[in-house]
Design an enzyme around this catalytic site. Sequence first.
Site, short mmCIF file in Angstrom:
data_model
loop_
_atom_site.label_atom_id
_atom_site.label_comp_id
_atom_site.label_asym_id
_atom_site.label_seq_id
_atom_site.Cartn_x
_atom_site.Cartn_y
_atom_site.Cartn_z
N PRO A 1 0.81 -1.23 0.00
CA PRO A 1 0.00 0.00 0.00
C PRO A 1 0.84 1.28 0.00
O PRO A 1 0.35 2.35 -0.32
CB PRO A 1 -0.82 -0.09 1.29
CG PRO A 1 -0.56 -1.42 1.89
CD PRO A 1 0.54 -2.09 1.15
N GLU B 1 1.61 -8.60 7.34
CA GLU B 1 2.67 -8.51 8.35
C GLU B 1 3.75 -7.52 7.95
O GLU B 1 4.42 -6.96 8.80
CB GLU B 1 3.34 -9.88 8.54
CG GLU B 1 2.36 -10.98 8.85
CD GLU B 1 3.07 -12.32 9.05
OE1 GLU B 1 3.35 -12.64 10.20
OE2 GLU B 1 3.32 -13.01 8.06
N ARG C 1 -3.40 -8.60 -20.88
CA ARG C 1 -4.32 -8.21 -21.94
C ARG C 1 -3.69 -7.27 -22.97
O ARG C 1 -4.19 -7.12 -24.07
CB ARG C 1 -5.62 -7.62 -21.38
CG ARG C 1 -5.46 -6.30 -20.72
CD ARG C 1 -6.73 -5.91 -19.98
NE ARG C 1 -7.83 -5.51 -20.86
CZ ARG C 1 -7.88 -4.35 -21.50
NH1 ARG C 1 -6.89 -3.47 -21.38
NH2 ARG C 1 -8.92 -4.05 -22.26
N ASP D 1 -10.14 1.86 -24.86
CA ASP D 1 -10.37 1.67 -23.43
C ASP D 1 -10.30 2.98 -22.66
O ASP D 1 -9.49 3.84 -22.99
CB ASP D 1 -9.25 0.82 -22.80
CG ASP D 1 -9.44 -0.66 -23.03
OD1 ASP D 1 -10.51 -1.03 -23.51
OD2 ASP D 1 -8.51 -1.40 -22.69
CL1 6GU Z 1 -0.35 -3.71 -3.37
N1 6GU Z 1 -1.21 -4.41 -0.99
C1 6GU Z 1 -2.03 -4.31 0.06
N2 6GU Z 1 -1.86 -5.12 1.09
N3 6GU Z 1 -3.01 -3.43 0.12
C2 6GU Z 1 -3.15 -2.64 -0.93
C3 6GU Z 1 -2.34 -2.70 -2.05
C4 6GU Z 1 -1.35 -3.61 -2.05
N4 6GU Z 1 -2.74 -1.78 -2.93
C5 6GU Z 1 -3.78 -1.17 -2.36
N5 6GU Z 1 -4.01 -1.68 -1.15
#
Ligand code: 6GU
Length: 243
Positions: free
Chosen positions: A86, A113, A150, A164
């Site tokens: 994230p 973790e 894709r 797209d």
């Molecule tokens: Cl890549 N990993 C996690 N755990 N949560 C996320 C993410 C990735 N992208 C958005 N939220």
Amino acid sequence: MKIKIVTLFKEMFIPFLETSIIKRAINNKLVEVELVDLRTYSNDKHNHVDDTPYGGGSGMVIRVDVVKRALDDIKSSASKVILTTPRGITYNQQIANKLSKEEEIIILCGHYEGFDERVLDYVDYEISIGDYVLTGGEIAAMTICDSIIRLLKDVIKEESYKDDSFQTGLLEYPQYTRPYIYDDKKVPDVLVNGNHEEIRKYRLYESLKLTYLRRKDLLDKYSLNKEEEELLKKIERETLQKK
Ligand code: 6GU
């Protein structure tokens, strides 16, 4: 292209890899996807890949030595290593286009973790798929894989993705199919008249309008040609009148 996915949950990928377009791309050898179980690279008898955090606190941390052994085993000189987290840069179509040109990518699936920070020394990109938290990087890895596969040659016809949303920089125009009338709602006349120039113009107008109403941020990055500038002026006038 070859994609290697390093995960503790290989089973999550099976239906994804065995369905529809992705399955066909693999069967036609347009992409090769290898699932790598991180646990194989543990060096203790209980197959642990994580340990308690230095400094204390709850949860566990994935060990850098385990990850490095996995990478040393599967990396080639061509590999680009992606860590899903994230904290990463937010994934978008531009990154998908760029990654689709790589020979080999390795995706390390993040984990709730977290990894030992020193893993970052062996990673080329940290990628997030949006501003929300997932329990692990597997769904993010599938998102990245799907969007890349894709785009590979012969996976889908180029006509299918050249319009797209995001590929052009504008949101995609609305589409219709039979029935012609449903619940008293008719298909727009222009689409049944067979005038291709009018249809092209209508679709461009609708694309611009949707993007203007919903995603001004995309429009700010988009360079308009003369025709699009004129259409956008018209859209601006029309929305002002409605207010
Ligand atoms: Cl890549 N990993 C996690 N755990 N949560 C996320 C993410 C990735 N992208 C958005 N939220």
